[in-house]
Design an enzyme around this catalytic site. Structure first.
Site, PDB file in Angstrom:
ATOM      1  CB  CYS A  72      -0.915   0.005   1.222  1.00 50.88           C
ATOM      2  SG  CYS A  72      -2.067   1.410   1.234  1.00 50.88           S
ATOM      3  CG  ASP A 130      -0.682   4.043   5.256  1.00 46.51           C
ATOM      4  OD1 ASP A 130       0.236   4.533   5.946  1.00 46.51           O
ATOM      5  OD2 ASP A 130      -1.877   4.071   5.609  1.00 46.51           O
ATOM      6  NE  ARG A 168      -0.612   5.058   8.702  1.00 41.87           N
ATOM      7  CZ  ARG A 168      -1.902   4.964   9.007  1.00 41.87           C
ATOM      8  NH1 ARG A 168      -2.280   5.196  10.256  1.00 41.87           N
ATOM      9  NH2 ARG A 168      -2.804   4.645   8.096  1.00 41.87           N
ATOM     10  CG  HIS A 186      -1.766  -1.003   5.945  1.00 42.49           C
ATOM     11  ND1 HIS A 186      -2.352  -0.006   6.689  1.00 42.49           N
ATOM     12  CD2 HIS A 186      -1.854  -0.587   4.652  1.00 42.49           C
ATOM     13  CE1 HIS A 186      -2.749   0.964   5.896  1.00 42.49           C
ATOM     14  NE2 HIS A 186      -2.460   0.643   4.649  1.00 42.49           N
ATOM     15  CB  CYS A 219      -5.906  -0.417   4.491  1.00 42.13           C
ATOM     16  SG  CYS A 219      -5.524   0.199   2.832  1.00 42.13           S
TER      17      CYS A 219
HETATM   18 ZN   LIG Z   1      -3.474   1.268   2.961  1.00 39.89          ZN
END
Ligand SMILES: [Zn+2]
Length: 211
Positions: A42, A44, A46, A98, A101
């Site tokens: 992803c 993302d 993090r 994750h 999400c």
């Molecule tokens: Zn995500």
């Protein structure tokens, strides 16, 4: 100092540190990359592939998009997959989602995110429809969402197996193995949730002849 200037400063410090650990580090990497893994994760911020797996530059070939999707019309993803599997000859492809999400949570709502995001999230809505029965069994929305994250990873691994890129490599070289993992934002741990070893049978409608 501007925020982006700090990045450039940190980069200088990092390069110096890597060089002091191994004076030939960049010379070796600039000449050749032989990663064993392709990571589809992803976007993302993090979930950085190298940091959470304790790997260094040169070890993982990376593709990231919103909610780690494998879409069969996504030329970007397919080019990365083809290059990693056919040219770099990676041994493992990892789809890593994750918990928590944002893409997954957005797809669970009826909110109109306007054309482009709607198009992308539609792929997750299809996963929800495929697994409606199981997902409807959850009363806690967070637990339901967590399970959807796992099912989404599973479906994306399966989507990889539907491609001629993967099927050809399976037939000719018995690799790569496909892995579905989920990363926990709360504890930093990765949980393996699904796996397809090279050559795993798939629904015959997705199989190709003359690979
Ligand atoms: Zn995500």
């Amino acid at each position: 100092m501007q925020s982006y200037e700090k990045l450039l400063l940190e980069n200088k410090a990092w390069a110096a540190e890597m060089k002091s650990d191994d004076p030939d580090f960049f010379k070796k990497l600039s000449e050749l990359q032989t990663p064993e893994f392709l990571w589809i994760g992803c976007s993302d911020s993090r979930v950085p592939a190298n940091q959470i797996t304790g790997t260094t530059p040169g070890e993982i070939f990376v593709h990231r998009n919103v909610a780690n999707l494998v879409v069969n019309t996504d030329v970007n993803l397919l080019a990365v997959l083809d290059y990693a599997v056919t040219i770099l000859k990676v041994r493992h492809v990892i789809v890593c989602g994750h918990y928590g999400c944002g893409g997954i949570k957005a797809a669970e709502t009826k909110k109109d995110f306007k054309p482009v995001l709607n198009m992308w999230l539609r792929n997750i809505k299809d996963v929800i429809r495929h697994h409606k029965k199981e997902l409807e069994g959850f009363t806690d929305p967070e637990e339901r969402s967590d399970r959807l994250v796992e099912l989404n990873v599973q479906e994306q691994v399966y989507n990889l197996a539907k491609t001629t890129i993967i099927q050809r490599a399976w037939k000719r070289e018995q690799r790569p193995h496909l892995h579905g993992w989920v990363y926990g934002l709360k504890d930093g741990l990765i949980k393996p949730v699904f796996e397809m070893k090279a050559g795993t049978p798939i629904d015959s409608i997705y199989e190709y002849d003359n690979l």
